[in-house]
Design a protein around this motif. Structure first.
Motif, PDB file in Angstrom:
ATOM      1  N   ASP A 111       0.710  -1.204   0.009  1.00 23.60           N
ATOM      2  CA  ASP A 111      -0.128   0.137   0.039  1.00 23.60           C
ATOM      3  C   ASP A 111       0.657   1.154   0.023  1.00 23.60           C
ATOM      4  O   ASP A 111       0.687   2.109  -0.641  1.00 23.60           O
ATOM      5  N   GLN A 166       2.594   1.666  -3.355  1.00 24.11           N
ATOM      6  CA  GLN A 166       1.595   2.375  -4.489  1.00 24.11           C
ATOM      7  C   GLN A 166       1.140   3.565  -4.406  1.00 24.11           C
ATOM      8  O   GLN A 166       1.078   4.328  -5.116  1.00 24.11           O
ATOM      9  N   LYS A 167       1.121   4.255  -3.072  1.00 31.61           N
ATOM     10  CA  LYS A 167       0.822   5.586  -2.936  1.00 31.61           C
ATOM     11  C   LYS A 167       2.099   6.422  -2.876  1.00 31.61           C
ATOM     12  O   LYS A 167       2.028   7.642  -3.591  1.00 31.61           O
ATOM     13  N   ASN A 199       2.228  -0.522 -10.001  1.00 32.66           N
ATOM     14  CA  ASN A 199       1.480  -1.573  -9.971  1.00 32.66           C
ATOM     15  C   ASN A 199       1.948  -2.613  -9.102  1.00 32.66           C
ATOM     16  O   ASN A 199       3.094  -2.954  -9.263  1.00 32.66           O
ATOM     17  N   ILE A 200       1.065  -3.302  -8.535  1.00 34.62           N
ATOM     18  CA  ILE A 200       1.653  -4.597  -7.741  1.00 34.62           C
ATOM     19  C   ILE A 200       0.538  -5.666  -7.924  1.00 34.62           C
ATOM     20  O   ILE A 200      -0.757  -5.156  -8.296  1.00 34.62           O
ATOM     21  N   THR A 201       0.884  -6.826  -7.666  1.00 33.56           N
ATOM     22  CA  THR A 201      -0.239  -7.897  -7.706  1.00 33.56           C
ATOM     23  C   THR A 201       0.146  -8.731  -6.257  1.00 33.56           C
ATOM     24  O   THR A 201       1.297  -8.903  -5.936  1.00 33.56           O
ATOM     25  N   GLU A 202      -0.908  -9.124  -5.643  1.00 30.91           N
ATOM     26  CA  GLU A 202      -0.797  -9.828  -4.302  1.00 30.91           C
ATOM     27  C   GLU A 202      -1.089 -11.480  -4.841  1.00 30.91           C
ATOM     28  O   GLU A 202      -2.081 -11.660  -5.274  1.00 30.91           O
ATOM     29  N   SER A 232      -1.194 -15.599  -3.276  1.00 31.45           N
ATOM     30  CA  SER A 232      -0.887 -16.320  -2.213  1.00 31.45           C
ATOM     31  C   SER A 232      -0.532 -17.688  -2.385  1.00 31.45           C
ATOM     32  O   SER A 232      -0.637 -18.429  -3.194  1.00 31.45           O
ATOM     33  N   LYS A 256      -3.604 -13.661 -11.876  1.00 26.00           N
ATOM     34  CA  LYS A 256      -2.934 -12.398 -11.254  1.00 26.00           C
ATOM     35  C   LYS A 256      -1.881 -11.675 -11.993  1.00 26.00           C
ATOM     36  O   LYS A 256      -1.771 -10.709 -12.137  1.00 26.00           O
ATOM     37  N   GLU A 281      -0.769 -12.365 -15.190  1.00 24.44           N
ATOM     38  CA  GLU A 281      -1.225 -11.946 -16.395  1.00 24.44           C
ATOM     39  C   GLU A 281      -1.946 -10.815 -16.449  1.00 24.44           C
ATOM     40  O   GLU A 281      -1.748  -9.766 -17.438  1.00 24.44           O
ATOM     41  N   ALA A 282      -2.803 -10.534 -15.200  1.00 23.95           N
ATOM     42  CA  ALA A 282      -3.526  -9.210 -15.356  1.00 23.95           C
ATOM     43  C   ALA A 282      -2.656  -8.466 -15.037  1.00 23.95           C
ATOM     44  O   ALA A 282      -2.629  -7.117 -15.478  1.00 23.95           O
ATOM     45  N   LEU A 283      -1.586  -8.380 -14.150  1.00 24.86           N
ATOM     46  CA  LEU A 283      -0.518  -7.462 -13.987  1.00 24.86           C
ATOM     47  C   LEU A 283       0.104  -7.132 -15.193  1.00 24.86           C
ATOM     48  O   LEU A 283       0.431  -5.680 -15.399  1.00 24.86           O
ATOM     49  N   GLU A 298      -1.067  -7.309 -18.232  1.00 21.32           N
ATOM     50  CA  GLU A 298      -1.693  -6.351 -19.109  1.00 21.32           C
ATOM     51  C   GLU A 298      -2.162  -5.060 -18.489  1.00 21.32           C
ATOM     52  O   GLU A 298      -2.122  -4.089 -19.424  1.00 21.32           O
ATOM     53  N   VAL A 299      -2.065  -4.707 -17.164  1.00 21.01           N
ATOM     54  CA  VAL A 299      -2.135  -3.565 -16.589  1.00 21.01           C
ATOM     55  C   VAL A 299      -0.849  -2.690 -17.103  1.00 21.01           C
ATOM     56  O   VAL A 299      -0.975  -1.511 -17.483  1.00 21.01           O
ATOM     57  N   ARG A 310      -9.699 -19.573 -20.215  1.00 15.84           N
ATOM     58  CA  ARG A 310      -9.641 -18.719 -21.424  1.00 15.84           C
ATOM     59  C   ARG A 310      -8.489 -19.556 -22.259  1.00 15.84           C
ATOM     60  O   ARG A 310      -8.343 -19.366 -23.629  1.00 15.84           O
ATOM     61  N   THR A 332      -7.250 -11.603 -19.571  1.00 12.79           N
ATOM     62  CA  THR A 332      -7.734 -12.097 -18.218  1.00 12.79           C
ATOM     63  C   THR A 332      -9.204 -11.571 -18.062  1.00 12.79           C
ATOM     64  O   THR A 332      -9.618 -10.464 -18.385  1.00 12.79           O
ATOM     65  N   ILE A 377      -9.937 -10.010 -15.360  1.00  7.52           N
ATOM     66  CA  ILE A 377      -9.891  -8.684 -14.738  1.00  7.52           C
ATOM     67  C   ILE A 377      -9.825  -7.678 -15.800  1.00  7.52           C
ATOM     68  O   ILE A 377     -10.645  -6.740 -15.704  1.00  7.52           O
ATOM     69  N   THR A 378      -9.052  -7.723 -16.634  1.00  2.00           N
ATOM     70  CA  THR A 378      -9.194  -6.810 -17.859  1.00  2.00           C
ATOM     71  C   THR A 378     -10.347  -6.478 -18.494  1.00  2.00           C
ATOM     72  O   THR A 378     -11.003  -5.538 -18.866  1.00  2.00           O
ATOM     73  N   VAL A 421      -7.393  -0.785 -15.968  1.00  2.00           N
ATOM     74  CA  VAL A 421      -7.550  -1.204 -14.595  1.00  2.00           C
ATOM     75  C   VAL A 421      -6.101  -0.566 -14.184  1.00  2.00           C
ATOM     76  O   VAL A 421      -4.987  -0.308 -14.502  1.00  2.00           O
ATOM     77  N   ILE A 422      -6.398   0.103 -12.982  1.00  2.00           N
ATOM     78  CA  ILE A 422      -5.430   0.910 -12.234  1.00  2.00           C
ATOM     79  C   ILE A 422      -4.939  -0.299 -11.141  1.00  2.00           C
ATOM     80  O   ILE A 422      -3.768  -0.474 -11.019  1.00  2.00           O
ATOM     81  N   PHE A 480      -6.056  -4.056  -9.104  1.00  2.00           N
ATOM     82  CA  PHE A 480      -7.075  -4.930  -8.680  1.00  2.00           C
ATOM     83  C   PHE A 480      -6.755  -5.938  -7.441  1.00  2.00           C
ATOM     84  O   PHE A 480      -5.606  -6.038  -7.202  1.00  2.00           O
ATOM     85  N   MET A 484      -7.804  -9.907  -5.661  1.00  2.00           N
ATOM     86  CA  MET A 484      -8.545 -11.137  -6.268  1.00  2.00           C
ATOM     87  C   MET A 484      -8.696 -11.909  -4.987  1.00  2.00           C
ATOM     88  O   MET A 484      -7.453 -12.039  -4.584  1.00  2.00           O
ATOM     89  N   ASP A 542      -7.690 -15.796  -3.150  1.00  7.04           N
ATOM     90  CA  ASP A 542      -6.712 -16.603  -3.376  1.00  7.04           C
ATOM     91  C   ASP A 542      -7.422 -18.012  -3.701  1.00  7.04           C
ATOM     92  O   ASP A 542      -8.666 -17.995  -4.289  1.00  7.04           O
ATOM     93  N   ASN A 554      -7.736   0.550  -2.766  1.00  7.27           N
ATOM     94  CA  ASN A 554      -7.885   2.142  -2.272  1.00  7.27           C
ATOM     95  C   ASN A 554      -8.905   2.878  -3.195  1.00  7.27           C
ATOM     96  O   ASN A 554      -8.676   3.650  -4.008  1.00  7.27           O
TER      97      ASN A 554
END
Lengths: 414, 260
Positions: A370, A373-374, A379-382, A384, A401, A403-405, A407-408, B67, B78, B80-81, B116-117, B119, B121, B123, B205
């Motif tokens: 957090d 990011q601020k 950009n991050i992804t968490e 687990s 997660k 792949e989405a990162l 893409e972002v 997918r 994804t 998400i996008t 997307v800024i 995200f 999800m 686990d 946030n």
């Protein structure tokens, strides 16, 4: 990121092969020591004042490093199962479950993956983890050997660091008394100076290896570096550790000179936060390569820097090494430190790898993510998973997660 | 221009066909155990509904957990996008999406372009998802619609402390044994889910002054919508067909992909 068009893809590092040999020799020698009864064997936590043990020719084994090896070799599950069969619950630290389970199985003559030679005594320090004292207490119970615990309180900004170091140093002196009594030998302070000097050179070399990836493009990914904490953790008392890092540095510098990179089309410099998921590093490495994301560094390696060692002040610097450990710092300190890493290594994004059974390491993760990011707008992804327990990890969810990162990051560059 | 988006989720598969950038037809079916077959079937159903032949479709984007197993798709993106793109297509002012599907839940913060800024999800654990409500409804011997309709207001407040499906089931059985009213249990279930999702949402946030949209099959549950609105202290927009929004986003993505 610089374009990779003029660069060649590197093969496996020679240093990886040399590391493999160092690890193999360490475990082989340990079994020989046990067989010959030439030296006592101690099991220790990773950030204990091990220089004092090495000075007394005690052979030192690391249950945490053993657990990581078991995890990487997909062998931890059997040990954890033994723990659970003995009523240790599933959410307990898996390093703890691995060593408790393998210990119980060893004592009872059960099946154990490459078992560690049994300990003659145990040493742990409370600097790295809240659980470790209780974990080693259980090992002490099972192996029926003494446990020495070094109390190393959290470095809170309100506390005087010098007092904490003194507190640890006093316990180091008590430990020396124990070692003299246990071995029947006088502690040799000249030998300590030699051991610390070796450790100091090793730590300097390890730091230089970590710094190599500030280069753009990186000569190796962090996946190629992370296991090289082993020489600095386990073998730093020997000149071989520093020699390993010297040769590795030369190899990496040569890669930079020869324009060799670890992967094709690397688009993003990625930071890893948390203990590696040892069983999944290969699949994660392949996935990140596919996405053009190169893992650059991690604060995880800070745990193994041991860069306070100073041969001009052997005992004091050993105490500082323990007391001022990165893991023993507050969340605010770690967040600021990680921010500096992001800036130093020019990171594009971060992967925060929550370990389900390693709360002390993971609990600060959300705060750090957090904060970054601020502060940096990155950009991050968490994700687990766990250190060695594969049951907590789902590759497909993690892939989504990651792949989405990617893409972002791609969309930000459009 | 005709494009398609196919979203193969853990529970249901959805296909959306856009013609000249407008929704032309859609279909939905259970995914089952054969992901590829589910994708093929749902795509064919959407084509049939729109009286189209497969060769008319110029670009297909697949999304969702299945997918990568859709060989006839041109590209996979994804969920998400795609979800963010789908929501932006419907509600250009939306800045936060909450998606609760069969086995996952996510919160997506996006910009004014639908990018997307950040995200978050869930686990591996499917706590707080559609599966949780499905098992809870079964335990209460009712269907999902009934659960949503009786779970709006509690006569007596009870607590279900866990969003773990198995633990929650144990708690429900225990509450039934204590003769707690089903409506009170349903409220507790919805509160439990909302609490779980709230944590996920906060990690992005979000700005609750901007439009918030809820998608996914669970959005049909009015009690969840109301409970979340109360928790977030904001109004939540639910699309007419919340289950197809991610497939819609995939189809919209196919348009931009076509122009490359």
């Amino acid at each position: 990121m610089k374009e990779n068009t003029e660069f060649k893809i590197g093969k496996r590092l020679e240093s990886q092969k040399r590391l493999g040999n160092l690890i193999m020799e360490h475990y082989r020698d340990a079994h020989e020591v046990k067989k010959s009864k030439k030296h006592p064997i101690a099991w220790v936590s990773s950030a204990s004042p091990n220089e004092l043990l090495w000075t007394m020719d005690i052979y030192v084994m690391f249950p945490e490093a053993y657990a990581a090896t078991c995890g990487a070799r997909h062998a931890a599950h059997g040990h954890c199962e033994v723990s659970e069969n003995n009523n240790y619950e599933h959410h307990l630290c898996t390093y703890c479950r691995n060593s408790t389970g393998s210990s119980i199985a060893s004592i009872q003559g059960g099946e154990v993956f490459d078992p560690l030679p049994s300990p003659d005594f145990l040493l742990c320090a409370s600097n790295s983890c809240l659980l470790i004292t209780k974990w080693f207490e259980h090992l002490s119970h099972y192996w029926k050997v003494p446990l020495i615990n070094i109390d190393s309180p959290l470095i809170d900004p309100a506390m005087d660091e010098k007092e904490i170091v003194e507190h640890v140093k006093r316990q180091c002196i008590d430990l020396i008394d124990f070692l003299e009594e246990f071995t029947g030998k006088k502690f040799d302070y000249d030998r300590l100076q030699e051991v610390v000097a070796n450790g100091q050179k090793s730590a300097e070399g390890y730091g230089q290896i970590l710094d190599v990836n500030t280069h753009d493009p990186i000569p190796v990914t962090y996946f190629d570096i992370m296991a090289h904490n082993f020489p600095n953790l386990v073998l730093r008392y020997k000149p071989e550790a520093a020699e390993h890092f010297k040769l590795m540095k030369e190899e990496l510098d040569q890669r930079i000179a020869d324009k060799i990179v670890p992967m094709e089309n690397m688009k993003y410099r990625i930071y890893w936060d948390g203990v590696p998921y040892w069983f999944a590093m290969r699949s994660l490495s392949e996935k990140l390569k596919e996405l053009g994301m190169g893992l650059v560094t991690s604060a995880y390696s800070e745990v193994f820097r041991f860069n306070r060692l100073d041969s001009n002040r052997p005992l004091d610097s050993v105490a500082e090494n323990i007391a001022l450990l990165y893991l023993n710092r507050t969340a605010g300190y770690k967040a600021e430190y990680t921010k500096k890493l992001f800036e130093k290594y020019n990171m594009d994004a971060g992967i925060f790898a929550y370990a389900m059974t390693c709360k002390p390491f993971s609990i600060t993760m959300y705060y750090i993510a957090d904060y970054l990011q601020k502060e940096l707008g990155i950009n991050i992804t968490e994700i687990s998973g766990d250190l060695v327990d594969e049951t907590f990890f789902d590759q497909e969810t993690t892939n989504t997660k990651l792949e989405a990162l990617a893409e972002v990051l791609d969309s930000r560059n459009q | 221009m005709i494009v398609a988006g196919i979203d193969v989720g853990s529970l249901t598969s959805k296909a959306v066909i856009l013609k000249d950038k407008k929704l032309h037809s859609s279909a939905l079916r259970l995914t089952g155990t054969d992901v590829t077959a589910a994708a093929e079937t749902v795509f064919r159903e959407a084509l049939d509904k729109g009286s189209l032949k497969p060769e008319c479709v110029e670009r297909i984007i697949s999304t969702g957990y299945g997918r990568i197993n859709i060989p006839f798709a041109d590209k996979s993106v994804t969920e998400i996008t795609c979800n963010a793109i789908g929501v932006h297509f419907l509600y250009p002012n939306a800045r936060l999406v909450i998606d609760i599907g069969g086995q996952d839940c996510k919160a997506i913060k996006m910009d004014d372009q639908g990018k997307v800024i950040t995200f978050a999800m869930n686990d591996k654990c499917a706590a707080g998802t559609g599966k949780f409500l499905e098992i809870a409804a079964q335990t209460l011997d009712m269907n999902l619609r009934e659960l949503g309709s009786i779970g709006l207001e509690a006569k007596n407040k009870v607590l279900i402390s866990s969003t773990c499906t198995v633990f929650a089931q144990t708690e429900i059985v225990s509450l039934i044994a204590q003769r707690v009213q089903k409506g009170d249990i349903a409220v507790a279930l919805h509160t439990s889910i909302a609490s779980r999702i709230y944590g996920l949402i906060c990690s992005t946030n979000p700005d609750f002054d901007e439009q918030v949209v809820l998608t996914g099959g669970v959005a049909y549950n009015n009690a969840i919508v109301k409970t979340l609105e109360k928790k977030l202290e904001c109004e939540i927009t639910v699309p007419e067909n919340p289950q197809i929004v991610t497939a819609l986003g995939a189809a919209v993505k196919a348009i931009s992909n076509l122009s490359k």
